[in-house]
Write a protein that holds these residues in place. Structure first.
Motif, mmCIF file in Angstrom:
data_model
loop_
_atom_site.group_PDB
_atom_site.id
_atom_site.type_symbol
_atom_site.label_atom_id
_atom_site.label_comp_id
_atom_site.label_asym_id
_atom_site.label_seq_id
_atom_site.Cartn_x
_atom_site.Cartn_y
_atom_site.Cartn_z
ATOM 1 N N ALA A 123 0.844 -1.186 0.000
ATOM 2 C CA ALA A 123 0.000 0.000 0.000
ATOM 3 C C ALA A 123 0.884 1.242 0.000
ATOM 4 C CB ALA A 123 -0.902 -0.001 1.231
ATOM 5 N N GLY A 124 0.783 2.024 -1.064
ATOM 6 C CA GLY A 124 1.613 3.204 -1.199
ATOM 7 C C GLY A 124 0.797 4.477 -1.249
ATOM 8 N N ARG A 125 1.515 5.575 -1.119
ATOM 9 C CA ARG A 125 0.920 6.903 -1.261
ATOM 10 C C ARG A 125 1.868 7.745 -2.095
ATOM 11 N NH1 ARG A 125 0.296 8.475 3.902
ATOM 12 N NH2 ARG A 125 -1.915 7.943 3.998
ATOM 13 N N LEU A 126 1.364 8.296 -3.166
ATOM 14 C CA LEU A 126 2.157 9.162 -4.028
ATOM 15 C C LEU A 126 1.789 10.610 -3.718
ATOM 16 C CD1 LEU A 126 4.245 8.860 -6.364
ATOM 17 C CD2 LEU A 126 2.313 9.163 -7.932
ATOM 18 N N THR A 127 2.791 11.400 -3.356
ATOM 19 C CA THR A 127 2.587 12.815 -3.058
ATOM 20 C C THR A 127 3.169 13.631 -4.203
ATOM 21 O OG1 THR A 127 2.765 12.346 -0.687
ATOM 22 C CG2 THR A 127 2.944 14.646 -1.365
ATOM 23 N N LEU A 128 2.348 14.523 -4.754
ATOM 24 C CA LEU A 128 2.707 15.277 -5.952
ATOM 25 C C LEU A 128 2.694 16.771 -5.666
ATOM 26 C CD1 LEU A 128 0.427 13.289 -8.398
ATOM 27 C CD2 LEU A 128 2.907 13.071 -8.212
ATOM 28 N N PRO A 129 3.533 17.525 -6.350
ATOM 29 C CA PRO A 129 3.500 18.991 -6.206
ATOM 30 C C PRO A 129 2.233 19.558 -6.825
ATOM 31 C CG PRO A 129 5.038 18.352 -7.929
ATOM 32 C CD PRO A 129 4.562 17.079 -7.288
ATOM 33 N N ALA A 169 7.632 14.055 -7.421
ATOM 34 C CA ALA A 169 6.714 13.000 -7.004
ATOM 35 C C ALA A 169 7.428 12.171 -5.938
ATOM 36 C CB ALA A 169 6.340 12.123 -8.190
ATOM 37 N N VAL A 170 6.761 11.931 -4.812
ATOM 38 C CA VAL A 170 7.369 11.200 -3.700
ATOM 39 C C VAL A 170 6.486 10.016 -3.342
ATOM 40 C CG1 VAL A 170 8.218 11.326 -1.336
ATOM 41 C CG2 VAL A 170 8.389 13.344 -2.822
ATOM 42 N N LEU A 171 7.054 8.820 -3.395
ATOM 43 C CA LEU A 171 6.325 7.605 -3.032
ATOM 44 C C LEU A 171 6.705 7.162 -1.628
ATOM 45 C CD1 LEU A 171 4.484 5.151 -3.824
ATOM 46 C CD2 LEU A 171 6.603 3.997 -4.545
ATOM 47 N N THR A 172 5.704 7.006 -0.760
ATOM 48 C CA THR A 172 5.884 6.340 0.525
ATOM 49 C C THR A 172 4.999 5.098 0.525
ATOM 50 O OG1 THR A 172 4.155 7.728 1.512
ATOM 51 C CG2 THR A 172 6.441 8.454 1.783
ATOM 52 N N TYR A 173 5.356 4.102 1.309
ATOM 53 C CA TYR A 173 4.610 2.844 1.302
ATOM 54 C C TYR A 173 4.951 2.065 2.561
ATOM 55 C CZ TYR A 173 9.034 0.582 0.179
ATOM 56 O OH TYR A 173 10.337 0.131 0.244
ATOM 57 N N ASP A 174 4.197 1.017 2.828
ATOM 58 C CA ASP A 174 4.488 0.109 3.938
ATOM 59 C C ASP A 174 4.970 -1.225 3.397
ATOM 60 O OD1 ASP A 174 3.985 1.547 6.318
ATOM 61 O OD2 ASP A 174 1.826 1.366 6.007
ATOM 62 N N TYR A 175 5.945 -1.814 4.098
ATOM 63 C CA TYR A 175 6.403 -3.155 3.764
ATOM 64 C C TYR A 175 5.258 -4.156 3.964
ATOM 65 C CZ TYR A 175 11.011 -0.953 4.270
ATOM 66 O OH TYR A 175 12.098 -0.118 4.148
ATOM 67 N N ARG A 176 5.386 -5.301 3.348
ATOM 68 C CA ARG A 176 4.355 -6.334 3.438
ATOM 69 C C ARG A 176 4.088 -6.728 4.898
ATOM 70 N NH1 ARG A 176 6.616 -11.189 0.149
ATOM 71 N NH2 ARG A 176 7.455 -9.449 -1.068
ATOM 72 N N ASP A 177 2.859 -7.071 5.170
ATOM 73 C CA ASP A 177 2.424 -7.544 6.490
ATOM 74 C C ASP A 177 2.677 -6.529 7.598
ATOM 75 O OD1 ASP A 177 1.701 -9.903 5.230
ATOM 76 O OD2 ASP A 177 3.573 -10.908 5.703
ATOM 77 N N PHE A 178 2.661 -5.243 7.221
ATOM 78 C CA PHE A 178 2.908 -4.190 8.197
ATOM 79 C C PHE A 178 2.129 -2.942 7.790
ATOM 80 C CE2 PHE A 178 5.265 -0.475 9.694
ATOM 81 C CZ PHE A 178 5.274 -0.736 11.053
ATOM 82 N N GLY A 179 1.652 -2.201 8.785
ATOM 83 C CA GLY A 179 0.972 -0.939 8.522
ATOM 84 C C GLY A 179 -0.199 -1.117 7.562
ATOM 85 N N ALA A 180 -0.298 -0.230 6.585
ATOM 86 C CA ALA A 180 -1.402 -0.281 5.627
ATOM 87 C C ALA A 180 -1.294 -1.469 4.685
ATOM 88 C CB ALA A 180 -1.458 1.020 4.824
#
Length: 289
Positions: A21-27, A64-75
């Protein structure tokens, strides 16, 4: 959130079928960014912790900045942590490589950066797309060894690696991080491999060719800034400097950030990305020496 920053949910699958599960943050301007950045988080730190930093970074660098959670953790959790077979190697080699590949494929013409916090800065030599990376900023990241911490921190080290950590993990079937005051529960495989690395003088070399592939160190030929935190007892700046051994083909720069530079009394291993320390965030983008 900085004014105008835009967020998009992005999920992407690893080659072995885990959905991250990722989140892309854009200007704010809506144009295709010329810079794309993937942020690999620290062990046990969810993507949401980096949300404000990612928004600031997106606006500051028009990226563009991608944040995400590793598998079986967080989101990215898909079930009870006790059922997870994730390991540190899987998080660092497979999941991080998938996140980097996702950014490279989504932005084929963009310059690519990686910001890695702790575990997030150590595994780029294992990633096939490392040659696309122009810059790595590795924060509080390096080859830890259990005797190389300040003496004041040693009781916590001994308890975690040799007493409470193993006992709690054996009893629960996972590391009960919330119960132990670590903030998050972790899969048992993550704890046991993390422990093996930190009690081995060669750190994760102990698993090369076994539970990890051999790295290709000369893949990363760009710029690497190794950022230590002056009051980080978990990953002292001297150990951060040792991470240069794993990037022999890169241009290495070193930077140590002090609490005073953040306008804080203390930062430690985890708190640099907290909004209260935002005064220090521009220092991460400086080249170092």
């Amino acid at each position: 959130m900085p004014e105008g920053a835009v967020e998009q949910a992005v999920d992407f699958a690893t080659p072995d079928g885990a959905l991250l599960a990722g989140r892309l943050t854009l200007p704010p301007h809506g144009r295709e960014p010329a810079l794309a950045i993937v942020l690999h988080g620290a062990t046990g730190v969810p993507r949401d912790y980096y949300r404000r930093f990612a928004a600031w970074l997106s606006v500051a660098k028009d990226a563009a900045v991608l944040t995400y959670d590793y598998r079986d953790f967080g989101a990215s959790a898909a079930g009870p942590v006790s059922r997870s077979d994730a390991t540190m190697a899987v998080w660092g080699v497979v999941d991080q490589a998938t996140a980097l590949d996702h950014v490279c494929q989504r932005y084929p013409q963009a310059e690519i950066w990686v910001v890695g916090h702790s575990l997030g800065g150590m595994c780029l030599p294992f990633h096939a797309s490392a040659g696309r990376v122009a810059r790595l900023i590795a924060v509080a990241s390096g080859p830890a060894y259990w005797t190389k911490h300040p003496w004041r921190y040693m009781p916590a080290v001994i308890a975690f690696w040799f007493l409470l950590g193993p006992l709690a993990t054996l009893m629960c079937g996972y590391l009960p991080g919330r119960l132990l005051g670590l903030g998050a529960d972790l899969p048992k495989g993550v704890f046991w491999q993390w422990r093996r690395w930190c009690v081995s003088r060669g750190f994760y070399r102990a698993d090369w060719g076994r539970t990890m592939p051999h790295p290709v160190p000369d893949r990363m030929t760009g710029s690497v800034t190794l950022v230590g935190i002056a009051d980080d007892d978990m990953m002292p700046p001297e150990r951060v400097r040792r991470l240069a051994e794993f990037y022999p083909a890169a241009t290495i720069r070193h930077r140590v950030i002090t609490p005073a530079e953040a306008g804080a009394k203390a930062i430690g291993h985890l708190r640099l990305f907290a909004e209260r320390n935002a005064q220090a965030w521009p220092l991460l983008l400086e080249g170092g020496v």
